[in-house]
Design a protein around this motif. Structure first.
Motif: not given
Length: 569
Positions: A402, A408, A392, A405, A394
């Motif tokens: 954000l 997720a 994951h 990403e 980011s």
């Protein structure tokens, strides 16, 4: 860190339709035309309602005794640091103790039989071999049926029900002899137990010599004679069940070969760990100092392997912490919560590490390398192929917004961007670089049938089209045997090697302003989304029960490792 490692349910009552979000299983059934499973209502408090668990069963049969017959003496055990290391306390909440109660396993057995009804007896016998080993071994010796479902071992009316539900118990493992260790005949439940020793004179292997007084006490109390033998510390003991080949069928339903379903032993054997650590070293870690093994006395024994049998299946343990009472568990809520803590601790502190390297911003693009190091003595994840781990990744701008990403986790247990979670006929390839949010690096094994279709039905699993699970240190992906070979794009990735994987990330920053924050996590699930979803096409009480649990208790991933880096523009 944005994913909590401990799974907590935040709602109270949910009305569930087991057909919601239904996906066809491998093209075998159409979710629009197949009969749906019944609607199930599951009441889930915000925290598990405390229950005490049933007493461990105390049944003495001809070949085996259940756990309660052993733990009446092997209890109240404390090491030299005053830790409770009692066998009954540590074992009763393990997946080994609950191998027969596991609701996902029961649902999977039923689904396999419904998909391949002509091979029902073969499927149930194969599954009972290691999930209900005492009952199945007894039935084989007595030339009885070895069925699991309906009037089989799961039925309280079955003569072998109590032995079956005691799972992988004390007098199963401690009666296994060293004959055939490491050989093909020992795998897939091919452990050797002498059926001819008379009741009251059966052997029970341990690593320490036992004096005549203690031997007499144990034989009188349990009917078993303690015998010193170091073979119980060998990985080959565990390999008798955790090296598992299962039959697979062609499109006509004919058995045409064997599928390497679980290969943890061979993965270990092809790693550097074979020289210095056994399965027991990690999964039965030593107590802190000596331990007196019985309430009847005796000297302190050191080392003592704690019977925690810690693995990676935190999700099913969490289901049991909520619904264990209705499953007939012999562990309490506290036992299960403690076991979840053991599993989470091992996953978070000893399984893998993650690092961010070569982080740079140039021409409105952020680039970084993610390096995963596998610290286990086998592939990660290993074992049953429903397990998966993923990255994951980011990126946030200077205001905390954000920007990008990958990977997720969704509330329903799926992974954003994962092709297999969206479509059961597809799968996510292994990536050497991630260049868009709809790409995600997932470490997993993907099965295919004899026609090359992606499947989660074990009896259709003829091989793997993808196996990029993280390799243990020392594993040479170029020379290992076919049963544990790397499959798919990872086989050509020079940065996918024994012990680690390096992945490059390239993010379009657009007009975003730095400095930028990168957060990266290695996440893990013991039951991948597709493996649960594909069960929905089957109508059966075991399936409906599991799906009810699954929909009630979120299948949130555990954070195995995480790292944060800050990058100036």
């Amino acid at each position: 860190m944005r994913v909590m490692p401990i799974i907590i349910v935040l709602f109270s009552v949910i009305s569930l339709s087991a057909t919601a979000g239904c996906a066809a299983e491998d093209g075998d059934q159409n979710p629009e035309t197949s009969t749906p499973t019944p609607t199930t209502t599951v009441v889930v408090p915000s925290l598990p309602t405390p229950f005490t668990g049933l007493p461990l069963p105390s049944e003495n049969a001809d070949l085996f005794s259940t756990s309660g017959a052993c733990t009446s003496c092997h209890a109240h055990m404390i090491d030299e640091s005053a830790n409770d290391v009692s066998t009954d306390t540590l074992w009763r909440a393990t997946m080994m103790a609950n191998a027969a109660r596991d609701p996902y396993w029961q649902a999977s057995v039923r689904a396999e039989v419904l998909t391949n009804p002509a091979l029902g007896d073969v499927i149930e016998d194969k599954c009972a071999t290691c999930h209900m080993p005492m009952a199945r071994f007894t039935a084989i010796v007595n030339e009885q049926e070895t069925n699991v479902l309906d009037t089989g071992f799961l039925s309280s009316e079955n003569d072998l029900h109590v032995l079956a539900m005691d799972g992988v118990s004390c007098t199963l493992c401690h009666q296994i002899e060293a004959d055939g260790f490491g050989q093909a005949t020992s795998f897939s439940g091919g452990f050797v137990i002498d059926p001819d020793l008379p009741t009251g004179e059966r052997l029970n292997f341990g690593i320490y010599p036992v004096d005549e007084r203690q031997t007499a006490i144990m034989q009188g109390a349990s009917g078993f004679i303690p015998v010193e033998s170091i073979h119980v510390t060998q990985s080959e003991l565990c390999a008798t069940c955790h090296t598992l080949y299962t039959p697979y069928v062609d499109a006509q339903g004919n058995i045409v070969g064997e599928f390497p379903e679980q290969m943890a032993y061979f993965e270990w054997l092809n790693s550097d760990y074979r020289n210095n650590r056994s399965c027991q070293n990690c999964h039965m870690p030593e107590a802190a100092g000596g331990v007196r093994l019985s309430i009847t006395g005796g000297e302190l024994r050191n080392p003592f392997a704690r019977h925690v049998f810690v693995g990676g299946n935190a999700y099913v343990l969490n289901l049991m912490s909520y619904f264990g009472e209705e499953m007939g568990a012999t562990a309490s809520t506290v036992h299960f919560q403690n076991k979840i803590g053991n599993v989470t601790e091992q996953l978070e502190y000893t399984t893998a590490t993650i690092a961010l390297e070569e982080t740079v911003v140039s021409n409105s693009r952020l680039m970084a390398d993610v390096v995963i190091t596998n610290n286990t003595g086998h592939k990660f994840p290993t074992g049953f192929p429903s397990r998966r781990a993923w990255i994951h990744f980011s990126v946030y701008d200077s205001s905390g917004q954000l920007i990008s990403e990958s990977g997720a986790p969704n509330p329903d247990g799926s992974i954003a961007g994962n092709d297999n979670d969206v479509d059961p006929t597809h799968y996510e390839e292994h990536h050497q670089s991630i260049e868009s949010p709809d790409q995600v690096q997932i470490y997993e094994s993907i099965m295919i049938d004899t026609d090359g279709r992606v499947t989660t039905t074990l009896l259709f699993g003829s091989g793997y089209i993808k196996d990029n699970r993280l390799l243990p240190l020392g594993f040479d992906k170029n020379v290992t045997n076919e049963d544990i070979a790397v499959k798919g794009q990872a086989s050509n990735d020079e940065n996918f090697v024994g012990g680690s994987n390096r992945i490059h990330y390239d993010v379009d920053l657009g007009e975003s302003q730095g400095p930028f924050t990168i957060e990266v996590e290695l996440l893990y699930q013991s039951i991948g989304y597709r493996w649960a979803e594909n069960l929905r096409t089957h109508q059966a009480p075991e399936v409906a029960r599991f799906i009810g649990y699954y929909d009630a208790v979120p299948n949130l991933p555990i954070v195995v490792a995480s790292e944060t880096a800050y990058v100036e523009t």
